[in-house]
Motif scaffolding. Structure first.
Motif, PDB file in Angstrom:
ATOM      1  N   ARG A  84       1.184  -0.787   0.190  1.00 41.37           N
ATOM      2  CA  ARG A  84       0.423   0.085   0.019  1.00 41.37           C
ATOM      3  C   ARG A  84       0.904   1.225  -0.082  1.00 41.37           C
ATOM      4  N   GLN A  85       2.402   1.285   0.066  1.00 46.36           N
ATOM      5  CA  GLN A  85       2.948   2.210   0.522  1.00 46.36           C
ATOM      6  C   GLN A  85       3.549   2.505  -0.514  1.00 46.36           C
ATOM      7  N   PHE A  92     -10.979   6.182  -2.146  1.00 46.12           N
ATOM      8  CA  PHE A  92     -12.430   5.196  -2.082  1.00 46.12           C
ATOM      9  C   PHE A  92     -13.439   6.026  -2.017  1.00 46.12           C
ATOM     10  N   ARG A  96     -12.606   8.670   2.610  1.00 44.79           N
ATOM     11  CA  ARG A  96     -11.914   8.563   3.798  1.00 44.79           C
ATOM     12  C   ARG A  96     -10.820   8.785   3.969  1.00 44.79           C
ATOM     13  N   LEU A  97     -11.066  10.191   4.837  1.00 40.78           N
ATOM     14  CA  LEU A  97     -10.299  11.792   4.928  1.00 40.78           C
ATOM     15  C   LEU A  97      -9.942  11.420   7.019  1.00 40.78           C
ATOM     16  N   PHE A  98      -9.226  11.993   7.236  1.00 41.10           N
ATOM     17  CA  PHE A  98      -8.874  12.267   8.392  1.00 41.10           C
ATOM     18  C   PHE A  98      -9.843  13.537   8.488  1.00 41.10           C
ATOM     19  N   ASN A 100     -10.105  15.570  11.668  1.00 44.06           N
ATOM     20  CA  ASN A 100      -9.346  16.682  12.434  1.00 44.06           C
ATOM     21  C   ASN A 100      -8.408  16.954  11.514  1.00 44.06           C
ATOM     22  N   LEU A 101      -7.800  16.593  10.579  1.00 42.72           N
ATOM     23  CA  LEU A 101      -6.722  17.164  10.010  1.00 42.72           C
ATOM     24  C   LEU A 101      -6.930  18.085   8.938  1.00 42.72           C
ATOM     25  N   GLU A 105      -2.977  18.729   5.855  1.00 46.55           N
ATOM     26  CA  GLU A 105      -1.970  17.314   6.651  1.00 46.55           C
ATOM     27  C   GLU A 105      -2.467  15.594   6.250  1.00 46.55           C
ATOM     28  N   GLU A 108      -0.595  15.693   3.119  1.00 45.93           N
ATOM     29  CA  GLU A 108       0.985  15.324   3.412  1.00 45.93           C
ATOM     30  C   GLU A 108       1.220  14.092   3.754  1.00 45.93           C
ATOM     31  N   LEU A 109       0.595  13.547   5.146  1.00 48.37           N
ATOM     32  CA  LEU A 109       0.714  11.982   5.682  1.00 48.37           C
ATOM     33  C   LEU A 109       0.153  11.027   4.442  1.00 48.37           C
ATOM     34  N   LYS A 110       0.377  10.793   3.741  1.00 43.62           N
ATOM     35  CA  LYS A 110       0.139  10.358   2.446  1.00 43.62           C
ATOM     36  C   LYS A 110       1.687  10.764   2.179  1.00 43.62           C
ATOM     37  N   VAL A 112       4.228  11.542   3.415  1.00 38.60           N
ATOM     38  CA  VAL A 112       5.444  10.663   4.395  1.00 38.60           C
ATOM     39  C   VAL A 112       5.542   9.750   4.711  1.00 38.60           C
ATOM     40  N   LEU A 113       4.459   9.272   4.385  1.00 40.83           N
ATOM     41  CA  LEU A 113       4.489   7.881   5.222  1.00 40.83           C
ATOM     42  C   LEU A 113       5.134   6.803   4.513  1.00 40.83           C
ATOM     43  N   ARG A 155      -4.606  13.240  -2.621  1.00 38.64           N
ATOM     44  CA  ARG A 155      -3.531  12.199  -1.770  1.00 38.64           C
ATOM     45  C   ARG A 155      -3.535  10.943  -2.452  1.00 38.64           C
TER      46      ARG A 155
ATOM     47  N   MET B   1       8.229  14.806  10.424  1.00 32.07           N
ATOM     48  CA  MET B   1       6.675  15.497  10.179  1.00 32.07           C
ATOM     49  C   MET B   1       5.601  14.918  10.386  1.00 32.07           C
ATOM     50  N   LEU B   2       6.240  12.910   9.756  1.00 31.74           N
ATOM     51  CA  LEU B   2       4.669  11.760   9.784  1.00 31.74           C
ATOM     52  C   LEU B   2       4.482  11.700  11.019  1.00 31.74           C
ATOM     53  N   LEU B   5       2.418  14.687  12.528  1.00 36.44           N
ATOM     54  CA  LEU B   5       0.592  14.145  12.493  1.00 36.44           C
ATOM     55  C   LEU B   5       0.335  13.104  12.884  1.00 36.44           C
ATOM     56  N   LYS B   8      -0.493  14.276  16.204  1.00 39.04           N
ATOM     57  CA  LYS B   8      -2.562  15.272  16.474  1.00 39.04           C
ATOM     58  C   LYS B   8      -3.044  14.182  16.471  1.00 39.04           C
ATOM     59  N   LEU B   9      -3.508  13.169  15.387  1.00 38.87           N
ATOM     60  CA  LEU B   9      -4.115  11.565  15.389  1.00 38.87           C
ATOM     61  C   LEU B   9      -4.357  11.179  16.773  1.00 38.87           C
ATOM     62  N   LEU B 307      -7.760   3.820   9.373  1.00 36.76           N
ATOM     63  CA  LEU B 307      -7.449   4.325   8.920  1.00 36.76           C
ATOM     64  C   LEU B 307      -5.844   4.823   7.798  1.00 36.76           C
ATOM     65  N   LEU B 311      -4.921   3.192   4.720  1.00 39.23           N
ATOM     66  CA  LEU B 311      -3.631   4.068   3.801  1.00 39.23           C
ATOM     67  C   LEU B 311      -2.365   3.578   3.711  1.00 39.23           C
ATOM     68  N   GLY B 312      -1.626   2.269   4.546  1.00 44.79           N
ATOM     69  CA  GLY B 312      -0.671   2.175   4.148  1.00 44.79           C
ATOM     70  C   GLY B 312       0.538   2.028   5.174  1.00 44.79           C
ATOM     71  N   GLN B 317       5.130   0.586  12.244  1.00 43.15           N
ATOM     72  CA  GLN B 317       5.256   1.868  12.113  1.00 43.15           C
ATOM     73  C   GLN B 317       5.277   2.247  13.178  1.00 43.15           C
TER      74      GLN B 317
END
Lengths: 215, 392
Positions: A84-85, A92, A96-98, A100-101, A105, A108-110, A112-113, A155, B1-2, B5, B8-9, B307, B311-312, B317
């Protein structure tokens, strides 16, 4: 890099008559990296189910879904995360967004994952193309559904992938925005020589499909 | 950064007060546990350190309990002596050799007229607390050195001299008095000059050099009889309760006053055991609470975690991220408890030094190893709890 479906029938659809005339359920199918595949089907025939089982979210089916010859049902959580990375991206249907972000963000989350392949400046360029630059710093729950859909598309473009799987990705976009989003997705696929699997209710010409199937 | 975030979550749902409370509890538990270990460590240091040896090591004169059943049969056989020497509380054993000749002492001064029959004992010099180079003898020596129990002088000064209207004697004067010591053998009596060279609290006996006892026994030509009836046991821990049990088991007796430490030791052991047990129980509770806290935190943001994984994000991690969130705080608890113990140990060292009791200024390596072991235990527990609930 390829997906192979061998006689796959989801448990929840097994008794439905539509399965017998499906172009995918119960069939032997192979999709290669670089192929653009369109799956058209009316509501309730299992589009989202297909997306979820391709992405390894569901295991309640008979038959096999193979990726690179490996049965997705048997892949462990680390390997699934790696796929998945680095190999599969997704939009979707329910986004399926967060909530609160902020939109930024979420994107960005995706990014830097895994090791980022997209520069930060490119986020703004792409957001500008999609018309969501101004809402990047808004919490995603305060964005309209159409905006959220574009955030979700953006994203999905933040990571490396061999296939991007899109579940009715343009359902809340007007035609002009559909074209822009499709062009951006196509360009990013070309950069990565990646394949695209899109499900939708109707036939369309957003992409130059090599394979078109009815579910 | 990760991480930003993820914080925050995931952190939004954490109860900071609950977290602080559980960590304070953890800190107290670790402190109690380490304190118990350090007290034991200090106690062993006091027993084994050369600085403190004289203050705690003790000498017990041991003989059989005399009762109607063993009158004239108080011999300590070699097997029993070997058994005593083998005991963990035994540092060394010295045989008290009694004189087997008749002897008398009498004053050579008219000012202190006295005469009495007497007997002596000898013991290896390691067991004598009066250090005196003159405590040796050969037939040409000017006098026979004698070590007398302090108690004898006290009896003289505070009872005998008063009742007989004699002058009291200081230890210095006693050491100046030369008296006549006569040994009776087959070839008739032989007299020597004798002198008290020291007064001892350790062994309640009139001690002369081993050489003199050997000579006297030989001169008297008494039938060879090397039976041992008394011995001196040097122990590094007179408080050891095992001594009392051992003596009781073999029907032996000693000066029970010297074993009074065993009572104190029992109290110390009980206090240490209670502190240690409380520490262990608190640690267990702290770990349970902490594990529940992790479970609660993960449950509270289960949707976000699902989630993220969708998302991966790899479970590993996320586990690593959560470990970084929880573990440093735990280390802080352990570190604070250790620091407090280090300060207390240093304070205790200064305090005891004034009473001429010397303990190390630093905490022991066993305590430090325990700190390491607890840190490792906490790391494992935290990691396992996170993994369990992430994968649940």
């Amino acid at each position: 890099m390829h997906f192979k479906l061998n006689n796959v029938i989801p448990a929840i659809l097994a008794d439905r008559p539509s399965v017998r005339i499906s172009g995918i359920w119960g069939q032997a199918i192979e999709w290669k990296k670089g192929d653009f595949i369109k799956i058209t089907a009316p509501s309730g025939t299992g589009k989202t189910t297909l997306v979820h089982l391709l992405y390894g979210l569901r295991k309640d089916y008979s038959g096999e879904v193979l990726y690179e010859g490996k049965n997705i049902q048997l892949i462990d959580s680390s390997e699934l995360a790696n796929l998945r990375q680095l190999h599969w991206s997704i939009v979707f249907q329910d986004l399926r967004l967060f909530p609160n972000l902020t939109a930024r963000e979420n994107i960005e989350l995706k990014r830097v994952l895994q090791n980022p392949i997209v520069r930060v400046e490119q986020i703004e360029e792409m957001a500008s193309q999609l018309g969501i630059l101004s809402i990047l710093d808004q919490q995603s729950m305060h964005c309209s559904y159409g905006e959220q859909q574009r955030v979700s598309i953006l994203r999905a473009l933040m990571q490396p992938f061999d296939f991007i799987i899109l579940d009715e990705p343009f359902s809340h976009l007007d035609n002009a925005n559909k074209k822009i989003a499709a062009a951006l997705i196509e360009a990013e696929c070309k950069k990565r020589s990646a394949g695209l699997i899109i499900t939708d209710l109707d036939k369309d010409e957003h992409f130059d499909y090599q394979v078109s199937l009815n579910l | 950064m990760l991480n930003h975030l993820l914080k925050k979550l995931i952190r939004n749902h954490s109860g900071i007060i609950r977290m602080i409370t559980s960590r304070i509890g953890l800190g107290i538990a670790v402190f109690l546990l380490l304190t118990a270990i350090q007290i034991q460590s200090n106690y062993h240091f006091l027993l084994n350190s050369s600085n403190n040896k004289d203050s705690i090591a003790d000498f017990l004169v041991i003989n059989k309990i005399l009762d109607n059943n063993n009158l004239s049969n108080t011999k300590l056989d070699q097997d029993l002596i070997n058994e005593i020497a083998k005991q963990p509380f035994t540092e060394s054993v010295g045989i008290l050799t009694p004189s087997r000749f008749k002897a008398s002492i009498q004053s050579i001064s008219d000012r202190f007229p006295f005469y009495t029959d007497i007997s002596f004992e000898s013991v290896p010099s390691d067991f004598i607390d009066v250090k005196n180079d003159q405590f040796s003898w050969d037939p040409n020596a000017a006098y026979v050195p004698v070590i007398v129990p302090n108690m004898f002088l006290d009896i003289y000064n505070f009872q005998f001299s008063i009742s007989q209207n004699l002058p009291q004697l200081t230890p210095a004067i006693v050491k100046m008095i030369v008296f006549k010591l006569t040994v009776y053998g087959k070839n008739g009596p032989i007299s020597f000059n004798a002198k008290i060279v020291g007064l001892s609290d350790r062994i309640s006996s009139m001690l002369v050099p081993v050489e003199f006892i050997r000579w006297g026994n030989n001169y008297a030509e008494t039938k060879s009889n090397n039976e041992v009836s008394r011995l001196v046991l040097k122990t590094n821990d007179p408080s050891n309760a095992a001594i009392v049990s051992f003596l009781k088991k073999y029907n032996l007796s000693t000066n029970t006053e010297k074993l009074r430490y065993s009572k104190y030791r029992k109290v110390i052991d009980a206090v240490v055991a209670i502190a240690g047990l409380t520490g262990v129980l608190m640690l267990v509770f702290a770990l349970i609470i902490f594990t529940l806290f992790i479970q609660l935190t993960i449950s509270n943001c289960k949707q976000e975690i699902i989630l993220l994984i969708t998302l991966g994000a790899a479970p590993k991690q996320l586990s690593k991220f959560l470990l970084r969130q929880f573990y440093p705080g735990n280390l802080l608890s352990i570190g604070s408890a250790t620091l407090l113990l280090i300060l207390l140990q240093y304070g205790l060292k200064i305090f005891l030094e004034k009473q001429l009791i010397f303990i190390p200024s630093a905490i022991s390596w066993i305590t430090l190893i325990t700190v390491g072991a607890l840190s490792f235990l906490l790391w494992i527990v935290t990691k396992k709890a996170i993994q369990k609930h992430i994968n649940a």
